[in-house]
Structures are given as C-alpha cells and as structure tokens.
Enzyme design. Sequence first.
Site, mmCIF file in Angstrom:
data_model
loop_
_atom_site.group_PDB
_atom_site.id
_atom_site.type_symbol
_atom_site.label_atom_id
_atom_site.label_comp_id
_atom_site.label_asym_id
_atom_site.label_seq_id
_atom_site.Cartn_x
_atom_site.Cartn_y
_atom_site.Cartn_z
ATOM 1 C CG ASP A 172 -2.060 -0.890 0.964
ATOM 2 O OD1 ASP A 172 -2.331 -1.654 -0.007
ATOM 3 O OD2 ASP A 172 -2.623 -1.720 1.998
ATOM 4 C CG ASP A 220 -4.125 0.872 11.919
ATOM 5 O OD1 ASP A 220 -4.410 0.281 13.275
ATOM 6 O OD2 ASP A 220 -3.947 -0.452 11.704
ATOM 7 C CB SER A 226 -3.850 -7.600 6.487
ATOM 8 O OG SER A 226 -3.369 -7.238 6.687
ATOM 9 N NE ARG A 261 -1.214 0.638 13.098
ATOM 10 C CZ ARG A 261 0.019 0.377 12.617
ATOM 11 N NH1 ARG A 261 0.858 0.190 12.697
ATOM 12 N NH2 ARG A 261 -0.865 -1.213 12.393
#
Length: 424
Positions: free
Chosen positions: A18, A128, A181, A99
């Site tokens: 990505d 996220d 993932s 994060r």
Amino acid sequence: MSALEIKKIVLAYSGGLDTSIIIPWLKENYSGAEIVGVCVNVGQDEDWEGMDQKAKDSGASKLYIIDARDEFCDDYLYPMLRAGAVYEGKYLLGTSIARPLQAKHIAEIAIKEGAQAVAHGCTGKGNDQVRFELSFKALAPHVKVIAPWRLWNISSREEAIDYAKSHNIPLGDISKKNIYSRDWNLWHMSHEGGDLEDPWNRPRDEMYQLSKSPSEAPDRETVITLDFEKAYPVALNGQKMSFRAILDELNKIGGENGIGRSDVVETRTVGMKSRGVYETPGGTIIYTALKELEGITLDGGSLSMKQTLALKYSELVYVGKWFTPVRESIEAFMEKVTQYSTGTVRLALYKGNIIAAGRKSPYSLYLEDLASFGATSYNHKDATGFINLYGLSTGVTAMAHKKIEQGPGQVNEMKKTAATYHDK
C-alpha cells in the site's frame, strides 16, 4: 488547502504494498510534490538495510527510519500494561498501542521538514485511519491529512499489485497469493483476511508465526518468575533486565509453550464487526503475572476502581485517543494506584495455559494470621454487628417493598422488624 499548495508530503511508510504505491500516486495527484517517508521501528520484521533504497526506488526523496523500540516499551506498552487494558475482554491492543507512537514521530518529521501534509495507507474500513489521524490532530493540527484509500479507485490487493507493476514499483516477495494481512511488533502479531473472514473457520496452524500449537508444546511445565517494581517488569528468573529484553525472552518462552493465541471478533471504531487472530506470547504472560501481584498488593476498593477504569482505558487506546486529557488523567490514577505493585510472581507455563504458582510482595495485604482457618486473632463475634450494618439497606428496602405490596395492615409488623434491627 488545495493540491497545488502542497509541495511536501510526509508519508507513514512501511515498505509494504500500500505505502509503496502511494508514493507515485501522491506525486501524480499533487503536482510532483516531494514525498518524504517515515518508518518507525516498533519491532516489526523488515529488511531495514534495503528499505531506504526501496522507498527511493518508489519515488520518495528520502526516508527516515526511527528505532523506537525502547520508547515503545517504556512509554506506551508499560502504561497500557500498568492499566490492565484489554479491549472487549480479549484483545491486548498490540496494533492499537503502536499507532500513536508512530504518528508522533511522523508528526515531528512533518514539522521538521516544513511539510504541508501527511499521508497514510490505512483503508476507510479500519481502525488505524482513526488512530493516526486523531494523533495528527493532537500533535500537528495545522497539517493536512491525505488518505489515498479514501480517494483513489483502487479497490483490492490485486488492483494494487497491478498498479505497482504498471509503475515499475519493486514488490519483493509481495504477491496475490499472500492471503493474510499481518501487523507485527514487539508486543504481538495480528492476522486478518483470507479464510479468517468467515468466523466459523478455525485458524490454520500454518498461519501462526510466533507460537506453537498447544498440542505440540512440551509435555512438561516451564516455571518462570517475574519481578515488578511499581508494576514495571524489572527481572526474569531473578536476572535484572530491561522491559524490552524481558519481553523478547518471554515471547520466545511463551511461543514455545503455546501461550498467547487469541481469536477475536471485535467491534471496530467505525462500527462493523471484524475478526482478527492475535499472537501475544510475552504480553499475555506479563499481564497475567501483574494481575496475580495486584491480587495481594491492592485493596478491594482500589482494585475495583482500577478494573473499571481499565475498560475505559482500553477503549481510548483502541479508538486512537491516546493524546487526550482523559487518557492522561486515567494515567495519573494508574500511576498512584500501582505505587505498591512491587514483588515477585511465579508462573507455570504448560500447553497454552498459565498457572499461578506463587506470589509475594513486601507490600502484601495478605495477612496469614487473619486469613487462616486455624487459630487467629480475628474475633468472629465482630461479624454480627458488621453484617447488621452492611445489610441495613437491604433489609429496609425489603420492608418498604413489602409494605407497598401488602398494604397498610403490615405497618405494625414492619415496626416490630425495624425495632429488631435497632436492638441489634
């Protein structure tokens, strides 16, 4: 701020599919803006030596690689551990807690570089995007956020791979066959997608990366001890070590014994249910040990309040509200309430199970003389008055309800009962 005004964009870069294709997409859609990548090392397994070149080959002008592993342990994992935060009773928040730390460093680089925007590769479905963007709002509110997955026409992994190939973006071992993932850091590894999208499907054994199946774990107990000072892990098996070193070692020991697997259907911040399978060997062991220690170091009222606030704390971490006054206020309580959470816990690990095998503390509230079923200094007669007072509201409520249900004729009877309470 218009696209023409954006001349420099700082991108949360992972080296994955990505973020690799985001670089040329940004350059195409923001008039050749300079793209600066930031990758924050929180313990994920990456080709660190080749990452800088990979980012530049994708079109970035430079890449910052920040080793934040010790900061992750001490300033993020430890406060979360101390709070006892577990989301919806099962998820130990491994991705969630990383994060805000990553976002903090990205915001700092954006300010340092004088960037007009920051970008991330999060989808419009996930958690996220919220975690990154709430952190950016708290730390760099003047910077525009660009979220390509909410803007472009790419709608699948296959289309993303095709886009990368058409732009000569190096893919490495990325392929359409990689069905899961994953997110990996010092605390855990997560698995999503593929056959896990059907909650009826049991996870395949070959999916797991950090832990053995309990059925393949050793046929003997592995006994360990953990030492804490104010809820902070300071030693493993009597050996003083950093939190990070303890966590690394417990990930190995726990994984070998099949510890820390969790299959969770959770409620995402955007409202939908999603399924994730998590491996958190070391974190599960440390959480269990601290809970056992708190059983002897916290009084009942403190423990109850801590558990109540832990639920709120876990929600704040999960939805990305780390840099908020409410989280910081709860933090102050957690620091105070765990000031005597110092001691040693012994655990036996066996085929996916964690068995409490002993706990001790210089601040233990457990007094054997009081708790013993044998000869004790406790006066059993004291319980009579205590129960009468402790149960007073229960008795009064029952009498009041009886009066309403049975009518005025019961008034005299109630007065006699009340007099009995008074005499006692």
